[in-house]
Design a protein around this motif. Structure first.
Motif, mmCIF file in Angstrom:
data_model
loop_
_atom_site.group_PDB
_atom_site.id
_atom_site.type_symbol
_atom_site.label_atom_id
_atom_site.label_comp_id
_atom_site.label_asym_id
_atom_site.label_seq_id
_atom_site.Cartn_x
_atom_site.Cartn_y
_atom_site.Cartn_z
ATOM 1 N N SER A 1 0.852 -1.182 0.000
ATOM 2 C CA SER A 1 0.000 0.000 0.000
ATOM 3 C C SER A 1 0.891 1.236 0.000
ATOM 4 C CB SER A 1 -0.920 0.017 1.221
ATOM 5 O OG SER A 1 -1.745 -1.138 1.232
ATOM 6 N N PHE A 2 0.438 2.282 -0.691
ATOM 7 C CA PHE A 2 1.222 3.500 -0.821
ATOM 8 C C PHE A 2 0.458 4.672 -0.229
ATOM 9 C CE2 PHE A 2 2.687 0.764 -4.254
ATOM 10 C CZ PHE A 2 4.056 0.844 -4.096
ATOM 11 N N ILE A 3 1.205 5.573 0.386
ATOM 12 C CA ILE A 3 0.646 6.809 0.924
ATOM 13 C C ILE A 3 0.948 7.919 -0.078
ATOM 14 C CG2 ILE A 3 0.713 8.468 2.812
ATOM 15 C CD1 ILE A 3 1.570 6.213 4.647
ATOM 16 N N LEU A 4 -0.096 8.536 -0.608
ATOM 17 C CA LEU A 4 0.067 9.610 -1.581
ATOM 18 C C LEU A 4 0.349 10.906 -0.832
ATOM 19 C CD1 LEU A 4 -2.852 8.768 -4.048
ATOM 20 C CD2 LEU A 4 -0.476 7.998 -4.078
ATOM 21 N N ASP A 5 1.461 11.529 -1.135
ATOM 22 C CA ASP A 5 1.889 12.729 -0.412
ATOM 23 C C ASP A 5 1.459 13.997 -1.133
ATOM 24 O OD1 ASP A 5 3.095 14.484 1.303
ATOM 25 O OD2 ASP A 5 5.097 14.235 0.455
ATOM 26 N N LYS A 6 1.919 14.172 -2.371
ATOM 27 C CA LYS A 6 1.587 15.395 -3.092
ATOM 28 C C LYS A 6 1.793 15.157 -4.577
ATOM 29 C CE LYS A 6 6.244 17.120 -2.144
ATOM 30 N NZ LYS A 6 7.040 18.183 -1.510
ATOM 31 N N LEU A 7 1.197 16.064 -5.366
ATOM 32 C CA LEU A 7 1.319 16.060 -6.803
ATOM 33 C C LEU A 7 1.954 17.369 -7.226
ATOM 34 C CD1 LEU A 7 0.608 14.609 -9.515
ATOM 35 C CD2 LEU A 7 -1.491 15.971 -9.530
ATOM 36 N N ALA A 8 2.982 17.320 -8.065
ATOM 37 C CA ALA A 8 3.739 18.498 -8.462
ATOM 38 C C ALA A 8 3.654 18.675 -9.962
ATOM 39 C CB ALA A 8 5.189 18.390 -8.020
ATOM 40 N N LEU A 9 3.654 19.942 -10.400
ATOM 41 C CA LEU A 9 3.625 20.306 -11.805
ATOM 42 C C LEU A 9 4.736 21.314 -12.063
ATOM 43 C CD1 LEU A 9 2.229 20.366 -14.636
ATOM 44 C CD2 LEU A 9 0.896 22.306 -13.771
ATOM 45 N N ALA A 10 5.559 21.063 -13.052
ATOM 46 C CA ALA A 10 6.635 21.971 -13.442
ATOM 47 C C ALA A 10 6.256 22.637 -14.751
ATOM 48 C CB ALA A 10 7.951 21.232 -13.576
ATOM 49 N N SER A 11 6.222 23.944 -14.772
ATOM 50 C CA SER A 11 5.818 24.673 -15.971
ATOM 51 C C SER A 11 6.288 26.113 -15.859
ATOM 52 C CB SER A 11 4.294 24.613 -16.151
ATOM 53 O OG SER A 11 3.889 25.404 -17.249
ATOM 54 N N ARG A 12 6.504 26.753 -17.013
ATOM 55 C CA ARG A 12 6.813 28.179 -17.053
ATOM 56 C C ARG A 12 5.552 29.039 -17.158
ATOM 57 N NH1 ARG A 12 12.280 28.917 -18.262
ATOM 58 N NH2 ARG A 12 13.329 27.073 -19.081
ATOM 59 N N ASP A 13 4.452 28.466 -17.634
ATOM 60 C CA ASP A 13 3.269 29.257 -17.972
ATOM 61 C C ASP A 13 2.060 28.976 -17.100
ATOM 62 O OD1 ASP A 13 4.747 30.329 -20.090
ATOM 63 O OD2 ASP A 13 4.180 28.657 -21.403
ATOM 64 N N TYR A 14 2.054 27.854 -16.369
ATOM 65 C CA TYR A 14 0.873 27.485 -15.614
ATOM 66 C C TYR A 14 1.263 27.076 -14.197
ATOM 67 C CZ TYR A 14 -1.553 27.318 -20.107
ATOM 68 O OH TYR A 14 -2.088 27.636 -21.324
ATOM 69 N N ARG A 15 0.252 27.203 -13.342
ATOM 70 C CA ARG A 15 0.369 26.707 -11.983
ATOM 71 C C ARG A 15 -0.805 25.792 -11.698
ATOM 72 N NH1 ARG A 15 -2.878 29.645 -8.334
ATOM 73 N NH2 ARG A 15 -3.827 31.523 -9.250
ATOM 74 N N LEU A 16 -0.680 24.975 -10.657
ATOM 75 C CA LEU A 16 -1.645 23.919 -10.350
ATOM 76 C C LEU A 16 -2.438 24.307 -9.113
ATOM 77 C CD1 LEU A 16 -2.372 21.089 -11.495
ATOM 78 C CD2 LEU A 16 -0.905 20.127 -9.734
ATOM 79 N N GLN A 17 -3.760 24.051 -9.177
ATOM 80 C CA GLN A 17 -4.617 24.302 -8.016
ATOM 81 C C GLN A 17 -5.683 23.221 -7.971
ATOM 82 O OE1 GLN A 17 -6.280 28.210 -7.749
ATOM 83 N NE2 GLN A 17 -7.730 27.672 -6.147
ATOM 84 N N PRO A 18 -5.865 22.560 -6.811
ATOM 85 C CA PRO A 18 -6.872 21.486 -6.725
ATOM 86 C C PRO A 18 -8.290 22.029 -6.796
ATOM 87 C CG PRO A 18 -5.937 21.896 -4.574
ATOM 88 C CD PRO A 18 -5.158 22.758 -5.525
ATOM 89 N N ILE A 19 -9.185 21.201 -7.336
ATOM 90 C CA ILE A 19 -10.611 21.528 -7.405
ATOM 91 C C ILE A 19 -11.286 20.901 -6.196
ATOM 92 C CG2 ILE A 19 -12.722 21.251 -8.742
ATOM 93 C CD1 ILE A 19 -11.071 21.153 -11.227
ATOM 94 N N ASN A 20 -12.154 21.693 -5.532
ATOM 95 C CA ASN A 20 -12.826 21.218 -4.330
ATOM 96 C C ASN A 20 -13.917 20.239 -4.738
ATOM 97 O OD1 ASN A 20 -13.777 20.861 -1.787
ATOM 98 N ND2 ASN A 20 -14.729 22.885 -1.602
ATOM 99 N N THR A 21 -13.555 18.949 -4.812
ATOM 100 C CA THR A 21 -14.514 17.917 -5.200
ATOM 101 C C THR A 21 -14.114 16.608 -4.532
ATOM 102 O OG1 THR A 21 -15.540 16.783 -7.059
ATOM 103 C CG2 THR A 21 -13.195 17.279 -7.239
ATOM 104 N N THR A 22 -14.900 15.644 -4.713
ATOM 105 C CA THR A 22 -14.609 14.338 -4.111
ATOM 106 C C THR A 22 -13.565 13.609 -4.934
ATOM 107 O OG1 THR A 22 -16.411 13.348 -5.342
ATOM 108 C CG2 THR A 22 -16.905 14.145 -3.127
#
Length: 994
Positions: free
Chosen positions: A861-882
């Motif tokens: 079993s794995f524990i998910l810590d975080k998700l990362a995105l590398a980009s010059r033009d965009y940034r990542l933001q989670p959507i408040n959903t299930t």
């Protein structure tokens, strides 16, 4: 009166009366006289003195019938007399009268045997020859049968006569067998010289027939015992030495084998001078070589004054133990230890597994790529450029850079790649030229390997004990010769050091003066130890030094050189070992040798002391490779001289030792997992320390590491690229890489460029991280845990300075050595990630990113810590959903609608075969919506969204240059681009491309 016809008629008349009266002895005598009468009649018929015609063949047949009848009844009477006397079943000391009569009859038959006269026709001649062979065979059988009831001496005479008739009948094996039995009978009758004569005659037949090895050994053992009793020790020791090496353990009794060894040791101890004659005969079969060897030994003893020299008995070419010359391997001691040890690993952790050989083609390709990349980097530092016309002539590989990279950076990468390809072509051309030289008519074979002084070598040999008894070997050591080159010697300096000849040499002055002896022995150490070796080396036994002196006082026409021999400081040292060989068992033994001076070293053989009493020497005989350069060599299957046992010993050189040490525990796993700790997870990052140690005798520099996969990120102080003039951190070299491949790393050994040297005995630790590639993922199922194997090649290259002797000066040049390490790791299934992007419906400039993560590992079993995105033009933001979590194991049973809401605290834990889906917003950065005419270069930012299960998750942003995880993205991108360009280039150069 010689009236044979009248006598024959009278004997024929009275023979039935003796038979009816049961007088068998007289009946046999009458049969014998009837045969003699027929023999006389044949002689008279040949002269024409008889009036009646007698058919010779019919008469001879009738005569042999009478003789067989007489011999049968003589033997029967002798058996009856022996049974009535109730004597022992052994041979009698005195034969009865009937036996004597049978013996006399056989001897008369053997001496008076004649052949009927030959005819003139060819058919009659052939039939007469066959009849002669048949008669000889009949006589031989009669003689052999008559010997069974005789005394030892009588049986020996009869068997010797029968063997002569077998020889005339062209039955050579029966001749040898009956001659052997005759020898045994003569020895029982205490006729030693006659027994020796019979054994020698039989030995000549069996030694040329390879199908009778056991009988040949039996004959040699009988002959050796006979010579031992005759006090002829020179030949006896030769036979015993051959017996102990060829006798099979299961074919000869243990008692006989013990007797062989006992007699051999006794002869060598008490009859050393006679045994020395036999040992010289065993050294070589050629008389000319034997005389040359004796002249060489006499020359050593004659020119060794004031030293006292004495020959020591040593038996050469004795196959005890039996040594398989084809199994000999010679290599550096450090490499041999890693190869032979069952627990030999290149790491302190099971992740990297055990050391292996690897594929030679892959090693050669890595070496060529390393040389090409280093040369291309040197050209780049010197400011060398390649014109577009030149690049188009070499294939014109297009740039593989991405659209987001500046054109200047793309051109620089393309130029560096073309430089590497040009150097690759030159290196391949050099290899092809070397291969063509091997096919030329002047090619004489490979050159000996280059070794360094004070660098121990190990020679692995396989030896077998052919006897059924345990054999102890003491003082097992190598025999070698080291010749110093002329340009490295001065006048009256030792030029040869060898321990080939068993000659003990002592200094008489050391015995007369004890103080002087103490001073002399103090200057020469008795034991040697070397860095990186656990062995203790000593001076070899029978070590001699030669001194060459020019006779300058003589005229030029008669000028000559005198070679003197003495004892002194050795040029090489060896190890002495003790080995106990059990019965009929084989073992692999490692013998060590270390050169102390420069020169040409040649390993000649192996020396040991049997039962710590008898010296034995086995010379190595190896075959060189087949020569294929000329038609004559191919037709005659000519071979080049073997170079495995030869070495070119040069000055001190470094020897690098690399050890991989795991420095932290594994992350990303729960405490109750049952997965094997020796398996890698794709994408897993582990921390390591590379321990480099210089085990040689010279400093090394410019250490590089070439790998086949971009798994390694060195955690050293980053060096700014020489082509960058600004302080842009994105232009700093990644992971100390050299060139655009992403797999060639420069390992820094010190604090600066001037201190980038690893001294002898010095150790440096280089921290780094290793990330398993995601290209080797295995597909997991619910019933089987699939694994894949990944080969890891680590090729180290390090340089050192050497001094070359020119005609008038000495020049220094850089040379390099290689260190190969290869292991195979297991890749276990891990997480798989898939993503899709679609436009946003409520914001025109935004996009929706859907990410799906699946756990394909059935036991973890794995524990998910975080998700990362590398980009010059965009940034990542989670959507408040299930967050939807599905179980792949129940998907086929229509139970795949299991969901977990955001309030679940365990949604960041991904069980086996579960799949998690997340959705994120891709929001343009401020620089994108602002002025697009700005000349400032946008920086690559890293957006990280944690999997904490809360709706108020915040996204942290930082520059990509501050995160270590981006280093592997750069390495994999560079490696993939270079591999694609390299494959395209090879395809175009081979003519397969369009």
């Amino acid at each position: 009166m010689k009236d044979y016809e009248a006598a024959y008629s009278i004997y024929k008349l009275i023979k039935d009366d003796y038979k009816n009266d049961r007088a068998m002895l007289q009946y046999a005598s009458v049969q014998e006289h009837m045969a003699l009468c027929l023999y006389g009649i044949l002689k008279q018929a040949e002269k024409g003195s008889t009036g009646q015609y007698y058919n010779p063949s019919h008469t001879m047949k009738e005569m042999f019938g009478f003789l067989e009848t007489a011999l049968f009844h003589y033997t029967r009477v002798a058996e009856e007399d022996r049974a009535s006397s109730s004597s022992s079943p052994a041979r009698p000391t005195t034969a009865p009268a009937a036996t004597r009569l049978a013996t006399r009859l056989c001897l008369v038959l053997s001496s008076c045997f004649v052949v009927t006269p030959s005819s003139s026709s060819t058919t009659e001649t052939n039939s007469t020859a066959q009849s002669t062979i048949d008669r000889h065979l009949e006589v031989a059988d009669l003689l052999a049968s008559a010997s069974s009831h005789e005394t030892s001496l009588g049986a020996a005479v009869l068997l010797e006569q029968s063997s002569a008739h077998y020889y005339k009948a062209c039955m050579y094996r029966k001749y040898a067998f009956h001659m052997l039995m005759s020898g045994h009978m003569f020895r029982s009758a205490h006729q030693e010289h006659h027994a020796f004569r019979c054994f020698t005659s039989a030995l000549y037949i069996y030694q040329h027939d390879g199908q009778w090895k056991e009988l040949h050994n039996h004959l040699r053992s009988a002959l050796a015992a006979q010579l031992y009793s005759l006090d002829r020790m020179a030949i006896s020791v030769e036979l015993y030495a051959k017996l102990v090496g060829t006798t099979g353990g299961g074919r000869v009794s243990v008692k006989s084998q013990q007797k062989f060894l006992h007699h051999l040791v006794e002869i060598c101890e008490h009859h050393s001078k006679k045994a020395l004659v036999g040992a010289d005969r065993m050294a070589t079969q050629s008389l000319r070589k034997r005389q040359a060897r004796m002249q060489h030994i006499v020359s050593i003893i004659r020119h060794s004054k004031p030293y006292t020299s004495k020959r020591v008995l040593e038996i050469p070419n004795m196959d005890l133990p039996q040594i398989q010359d084809s199994s000999i391997q010679v290599e550096v001691e450090a490499e041999a230890d890693k190869r032979n040890s069952s627990s030999s690993t290149i790491s302190n952790h099971a992740l990297l597994g055990k050391w292996k050989e690897g594929d030679s083609e892959i090693w050669n390709e890595l070496e060529c790529l390393t040389i090409a990349e280093l040369r291309a980097c040197d050209e780049k530092k010197k400011g060398a450029t390649i014109s577009l016309e030149q690049s188009s002539s070499t294939g014109g590989v297009p740039s593989s850079s991405s659209s987001g990279t500046d054109q200047h950076q793309a051109d620089a990468e393309d130029l560096s790649t073309r430089r590497i390809f040009n150097e690759w072509d030159q290196e391949k051309a050099h290899h092809r030229f070397t291969a063509r030289l091997q096919k030329s008519s002047t090619y004489k074979g490979e050159k000996p390997a280059v070794r360094a002084i004070n660098e121990p070598l190990v020679v692995q040999v396989t030896m077998k004990n052919p006897l059924a008894i345990t054999v102890e070997l003491h003082h097992v050591q190598l025999v070698a010769r080291l010749v110093r080159r002329k340009e490295e010697m001065t006048e009256e300096e030792e030029c040869v050091c060898t321990n080939e000849d068993a000659i003990a040499m002592a200094d008489p002055s050391a015995k007369s003066n004890d103080d002087t002896a103490d001073d002399t022995t103090a200057t020469v150490p008795k034991e040697w130890t070397f860095p990186g070796s656990s062995q203790t080396f000593v001076q070899p036994d029978f070590m001699l030094l030669s001194t060459t002196t020019n006779n300058s006082s003589s005229s030029s026409a008669t000028a000559a050189t005198t070679t003197k021999w003495k004892s002194g400081s050795p040029y090489f040292v060896v190890t002495r070992q003790t080995q106990v060989l059990s019965s009929c068992n084989s073992t692999t033994m490692s013998l060590h040798i270390c050169p102390l001076v420069q020169g040409d070293l040649e390993i000649l053989g192996l020396r040991c002391k049997l039962s710590n009493k008898v010296w034995s020497y086995h010379p190595f005989h190896l075959q060189g490779p087949l020569l294929q350069n000329t038609q004559h060599h191919r037709a005659t299957r000519a071979r080049a001289p073997p170079v495995l046992l030869k070495s070119n010993v040069q000055a001190g050189m470094p020897r690098l030792k690399a050890t991989w040490e795991h420095t932290n525990s594994r992350s990303g796993l729960d405490d109750n997992n049952n997965r094997s700790n020796s398996s890698w997870l794709p994408g897993e990052v582990t921390h390591w320390t590379l321990r480099l140690e210089n085990m040689g005798t010279a400093p090394c520099q410019s250490v590089t590491l070439k790998t086949d996969v971009p798994w390694i990120h060195v955690l050293q102080q980053q060096q700014q690229d020489s082509a960058a003039d600004d302080d842009d951190p994105e232009l700093i070299g990644t992971s100390s890489c050299i060139g655009p491949s992403g797999t060639l790393l420069a390992l820094r050994l010190g604090g600066g460029d001037d201190n980038n040297i690893l001294l002898p005995g010095q150790v440096v630790n280089i921290p780094f991280t290793m990330r398993a590639s995601t290209n080797t993922e295995a597909k997991a199922t619910t019933t089987k845990w699939n694994k894949r194997k990944q080969d890891l090649y680590f090729l180290f290259r390090y340089e050192f300075e050497t001094t070359t002797t020119a005609s008038s000066s000495k020049k220094k040049k850089n040379q390099h050595r290689w260190l190969r390490q290869m292991c195979t790791v297991s890749m276990a299934p891990s997480l798989t990630l898939s993503a899709s992007v679609m436009p946003s419906y409520w914001e025109r400039t935004e996009h929706i990113l859907s990410v799906e993560i699946t756990n394909t590992n059935p036991q973890t079993s794995f524990i998910l810590d975080k998700l990362a995105l590398a980009s010059r033009d965009y940034r990542l933001q989670p959507i408040n959903t299930t967050t939807t979590i599905e179980d792949d194991t129940t998907a086929t049973n229509d139970n795949s609608d299991a969901t977990t809401t955001g309030d679940n605290n365990d949604e960041h834990l991904l069980q086996a075969f579960e799949r998690s889906t997340m959705h994120y917003r891709l929001i343009p950065t401020m620089t994108t919506t602002s002025s697009n005419n700005s000349n400032n270069k946008k920086k690559c930012m890293l957006s990280e969204c944690p999997f904490d299960g809360s709706s108020s998750s915040t996204t942290s942003r930082q520059e990509c240059t501050t995160s270590d995880c981006m280093e592997y993205v750069c390495l994999e991108r560079a490696h993939n681009n270079f591999t694609t360009a390299f494959d395209t280039y090879n395809t175009m150069m081979s003519g397969d491309g369009d």
